[in-house]
Motif scaffolding. Structure first.
Motif, short mmCIF file in Angstrom:
data_model
loop_
_atom_site.label_atom_id
_atom_site.label_comp_id
_atom_site.label_asym_id
_atom_site.label_seq_id
_atom_site.Cartn_x
_atom_site.Cartn_y
_atom_site.Cartn_z
N ASP A 69 0.84 -1.19 0.00
CA ASP A 69 0.00 0.00 0.00
C ASP A 69 0.88 1.25 0.00
OD1 ASP A 69 -2.24 1.48 0.16
OD2 ASP A 69 -2.57 1.20 2.30
N GLY A 70 0.64 2.15 -0.91
CA GLY A 70 1.42 3.39 -0.95
C GLY A 70 2.70 3.27 -1.76
N GLU A 72 5.30 3.54 -4.62
CA GLU A 72 5.45 4.56 -5.65
C GLU A 72 6.22 4.01 -6.83
OE1 GLU A 72 6.85 8.33 -4.18
OE2 GLU A 72 5.99 7.85 -2.22
N ASP A 140 -1.72 0.50 -4.99
CA ASP A 140 -2.84 1.41 -5.29
C ASP A 140 -3.27 1.29 -6.74
OD1 ASP A 140 -2.41 2.36 -2.80
OD2 ASP A 140 -1.08 3.97 -3.45
N GLU A 141 -4.44 1.85 -7.03
CA GLU A 141 -4.92 1.85 -8.42
C GLU A 141 -4.01 2.63 -9.37
OE1 GLU A 141 -9.23 2.54 -8.85
OE2 GLU A 141 -9.26 1.96 -6.75
N ARG A 180 -8.61 -6.74 -3.15
CA ARG A 180 -9.51 -5.86 -3.91
C ARG A 180 -9.52 -6.33 -5.36
NH1 ARG A 180 -6.96 -2.34 -7.19
NH2 ARG A 180 -4.73 -2.12 -6.86
N GLU A 181 -10.53 -5.87 -6.07
CA GLU A 181 -10.69 -6.28 -7.47
C GLU A 181 -9.68 -5.52 -8.34
OE1 GLU A 181 -12.54 -9.03 -9.52
OE2 GLU A 181 -13.44 -8.46 -7.63
N ASP A 184 -9.88 -3.87 -14.92
CA ASP A 184 -10.11 -4.69 -16.12
C ASP A 184 -8.97 -4.55 -17.13
OD1 ASP A 184 -12.38 -5.88 -15.34
OD2 ASP A 184 -13.74 -4.53 -16.39
N ASN B 69 -11.44 -14.03 -16.61
CA ASN B 69 -10.50 -13.18 -15.88
C ASN B 69 -10.93 -12.88 -14.45
OD1 ASN B 69 -12.42 -11.22 -16.11
ND2 ASN B 69 -11.38 -10.08 -17.72
N ARG B 187 -0.03 7.74 5.95
CA ARG B 187 0.82 6.78 5.25
C ARG B 187 1.68 7.53 4.22
NH1 ARG B 187 -3.14 3.88 0.88
NH2 ARG B 187 -2.99 5.55 -0.62
N ALA B 188 2.75 6.87 3.80
CA ALA B 188 3.66 7.49 2.85
C ALA B 188 2.95 7.70 1.52
CB ALA B 188 4.86 6.60 2.64
N PRO B 253 -16.62 -5.45 -0.99
CA PRO B 253 -15.60 -4.64 -0.33
C PRO B 253 -14.35 -4.49 -1.20
CG PRO B 253 -16.50 -6.25 1.19
CD PRO B 253 -17.04 -6.59 -0.16
N SER B 254 -14.12 -5.44 -2.12
CA SER B 254 -12.92 -5.35 -2.95
C SER B 254 -13.09 -4.37 -4.11
CB SER B 254 -12.57 -6.73 -3.51
OG SER B 254 -13.64 -7.20 -4.29
N ALA B 255 -14.33 -3.93 -4.37
CA ALA B 255 -14.56 -3.01 -5.49
C ALA B 255 -14.01 -1.62 -5.16
CB ALA B 255 -16.05 -2.92 -5.77
#
Lengths: 310, 407
Positions: A69-70, A72, A140-141, A180-181, A184, B69, B187-188, B253-255
């Motif tokens: 998480d986070g 870079e 992250d996304e 998490r998902e 796509d 997928n 968080r960083a 929750p994962s969305a």
């Protein structure tokens, strides 16, 4: 490079990884088609181990990018060695012929570039590397979006240097525990395989290979009990079923404790190896362990009867 | 239907029908809700050329690696593959697929409704020549449980392919818009409001001098927990199945926009936790599991008693105190009103927002006249409709608005 699915299964087996044919087919396709492979599955089913085994089979170095998480871009791709750049600039300042533009060009030289896993994988010499992007769902996304160029084209863009393409396509394995998902767009660039818990025979083979000092009867009992625990609906018993890694650790622990036969007391005492959740460990009472043992033995008997009559 | 060589065209590789079969199979997958575009089709053919057609299991594994997928699609993919490429029925089903006039004999015994509908011959597109109607889709239109089954036990069945499309479309289109709050923890991050001093020191010591880049940190954004209480009494039956399917798909929750945590309970004469069912990926598997778990379907509604059980046995789901609670009920309660009032007060105090989703709002002249409905109306922060697509869209925007005002 294995020439068939059977070759791949045999090669993986030689390095101690027991892949079923379905998984081997997905891996074979990823190798042949040059596509990244996304492996999803519960923790402890052997996703990371597959990348390690492939690295051994193909005699390619394994480069691992552990996502978090986070995270870079600079931690995944590259960063500049600022200290060396500063020192270099200081050194150039003393020279009368160096202009500002020349200094600027000089500090963005390849030698000041610290390559992180993705860049290392692209720059790996022949035959290329095996890149493991581990637990990509933890990143992250925006990081996923950043991965798209790499996954699609095996190239990355560095503003100061331009585009870096792979000289030898790295074999890329992405793993996800589905916290998490995934996007796509990432999935579209990858082949997909859901890695499930192994069947009894495969689990037996894995435990035998990893813990050869365990007696056959003990190994069989480990596979039976773990298989039985997994088949229990978690709403009634456990939040998370033990994975392959837990079976292997449990077998090692039983050998270390000089256990010849698993009994309810042993199961209760060593439940901390099989389960990592406090509630799950607490749920493993001796009475429950006895039920599990009986059910596992019955199941093994039934399986034996079926195989004999078949 | 024979080729020049005299071979039967269907299923004979020598006649070159494999390509048509694979394309037909992919069309069937699309009808069952599995996304596959043209690039995937090309990749599927590459994969088949690589692996070969000698073993059916290899063909299946190859197509699975290319065309699936996500885990929740695996069951449907395998069912469809088995049905589509099974030998004895192959001709019949392919005929049904290729010739719209032929009646296909799908195997109804083991396949789920979604698979059966995907394999059945496509219906003529009657709406193509007519302008699309703007009438909202009523959720109860798809209700198929027989009266006898309804009385006996819960029968949520499985979704048909068209219901699945409807639910997934709704889940994608209608975002519940749950807000995210800044947590107390930092968080960083590449940008932020505070300097990450420990990292700056670490970077500087590693580089033998002050690092030229200032590492920053910022507060995390966390989504609230969502607690859903679904009424499974007889009066709610027509809504429950599709609402459960919609909630399952829309509140993962994962969305990306999903809640932090999700807890679902069914209530009728007593409370039934449905978290284990909702943890399953596949919506059909979830409905089957709910079927097995709920034993008081079509009985009375005792919301007060159910809430008392929730408070006594599952109070930990409210930890963090920012939970959004949704009570999906028509408010026709048969329990003790005093108990319901007491429990609703407790629920209101332990949640950030208490929402009542009422399907009876479909009637223009609706007034909460029943005792239970009156109490719900009084104690809840808002009463929202959930009987059709429009109301679900409204629900999403209302939830977002209510949550904004709750900050």
């Amino acid at each position: 490079m294995p020439q068939s699915i059977d070759d791949l299964i045999a090669a993986l087996k030689e390095v101690g990884y027991f892949a079923d044919r379905r998984l081997a087919t997905a891996v074979f396709l990823a190798l042949q088609l040059g596509r990244p492979l996304l492996l999803e599955g519960e923790p402890g089913v052997g996703k990371t181990e597959l990348a390690k085994a492939l690295s051994q089979v193909l005699a390619r170095p394994m480069i691992r990018l552990q996502c978090f998480d986070g995270m870079e871009q600079r931690e995944a791709l590259y960063e500049w060695n600022y200290t060396a750049q500063l020192l270099h600039m200081r050194a150039l300042e003393g020279q009368p012929n160096s202009s500002a533009s020349e200094i600027e060009r000089a500090v963005y030289d390849q030698r000041f570039l610290i390559a992180r896993p993705l860049l290392q994988a692209l720059q790996a010499p022949q035959p290329g590397a095996v890149l493991l992007v581990d637990e990509v769902d933890r990143a992250d996304e925006p990081f996923e979006a950043f991965l798209l160029e790499y996954l699609g084209e095996y190239q990355v863009s560095i503003p100061e240097m331009g585009t870096v393409s792979a000289a030898h396509k790295p074999i890329t394995i992405l793993t996800s525990n589905r916290t998490r998902e995934l996007n796509d767009a990432v999935k579209r660039r990858c082949l997909y395989h859901w890695l499930d818990y192994p069947d009894r025979e495969r689990e037996l083979a894995i435990v035998r290979a990893r813990v050869p000092q365990a007696a056959d009867a003990l190994t069989a009992q480990v596979a039976q009990v773990v298989g039985q625990l997994r088949s229990m609906p978690f709403s009634n018993a456990f939040q998370r079923a033990p994975g392959i890694a837990e079976s292997v650790d449990w077998a090692k622990a039983l050998v270390a404790l000089d256990t010849l036969v698993v009994d309810p007391e042993v199961i209760q005492d060593t439940a901390g190896i099989l389960f990592k959740q406090r509630d799950d460990i607490a749920a493993m009472s001796q009475a429950f362990a006895l039920d599990v043992l009986e059910a596992a033995a019955q199941h093994a008997q039934d399986a034996q009867y079926t195989s004999n009559t078949a | 239907m024979t080729t020049d060589g005299g071979y039967h065209a269907l299923g004979d590789a020598r006649s070159g029908k494999m390509a048509a079969n694979v394309v037909g199979f992919m069309r069937t997958l699309r009808r069952a809700g599995l996304a596959s575009d043209a690039s995937r089709t090309a990749l599927a053919f590459d994969a088949l050329r690589t692996v070969g057609l000698a073993h059916k299991s290899d063909v299946q594994a190859s197509l699975e690696a290319v065309l699936v997928n996500q885990h929740s699609d695996l069951v449907v993919f395998r069912e469809l593959f088995d049905a589509y490429f099974r030998d004895p029925q192959l001709a019949n089903q392919l005929l049904a697929q290729m010739l719209p006039t032929a009646q296909g004999q799908a195997n109804p015994s083991k396949q789920r409704a979604r698979t059966r509908e995907a394999l059945s011959p496509p219906k003529p597109n009657a709406t193509a020549s007519k302008p699309q109607s703007e009438t909202p889709i009523e959720l109860d239109a798809a209700m198929t449980a027989s009266e006898v089954d309804r009385i006996k036990h819960a029968d949520f069945n499985t979704l048909t392919a068209s219901e699945y499309h409807l639910v997934m479309g709704l889940a994608k289109r209608i975002k519940l818009g749950l807000p995210k709050w800044r947590s107390r923890r930092y968080r960083a991050a590449s940008t932020g409001h505070r300097v990450h001093w420990s990292r700056l020191l670490k970077d500087s010591s590693r580089g033998h001098g002050l690092s030229p880049r200032l590492p920053m940190r910022r507060r995390q954004l966390l989504a609230p927990a969502l607690i859903v209480l679904v009424d499974v009494s007889g009066s709610m039956e027509r809504y429950t199945r599709l609402l459960l399917a919609f909630l399952h798909a829309a509140t993962r929750p994962s969305a990306p926009n999903g809640p932090g945590r999700r807890h679902v309970f069914a209530f009728g004469t007593h409370l039934t936790p449905l978290d284990s069912a909702f943890a399953l990926d596949d919506t059909d598997a979830m409905l089957e599991s709910v079927n097995a778990l709920v034993s008081d379907f079509a009985g009375g509604t005792k919301l007060g008693e159910s809430l008392a059980t929730l408070k006594r046995d599952h109070a930990q789901v409210f930890s963090g105190s920012r939970a959004i609670v949704m009570v999906i009920s028509d408010g026709l309660d048969t329990g003790v009103p005093a108990q319901l009032q007491q429990q609703l007060q407790w629920l209101g105090l332990h949640s950030k927002r208490l929402l009542w989703l009422n399907p009876l709002l479909r009637f223009d002249q609706y007034v909460p006249a029943a005792a239970g409905a009156q109490l719900l109306h009084k104690q809840c922060d808002a009463m929202l409709a959930v009987h059709n697509v429009d109301s679900l869209t409204m629900l999403a925007s209302s939830v977002a608005q209510l949550m904004r005002s709750a900050r």
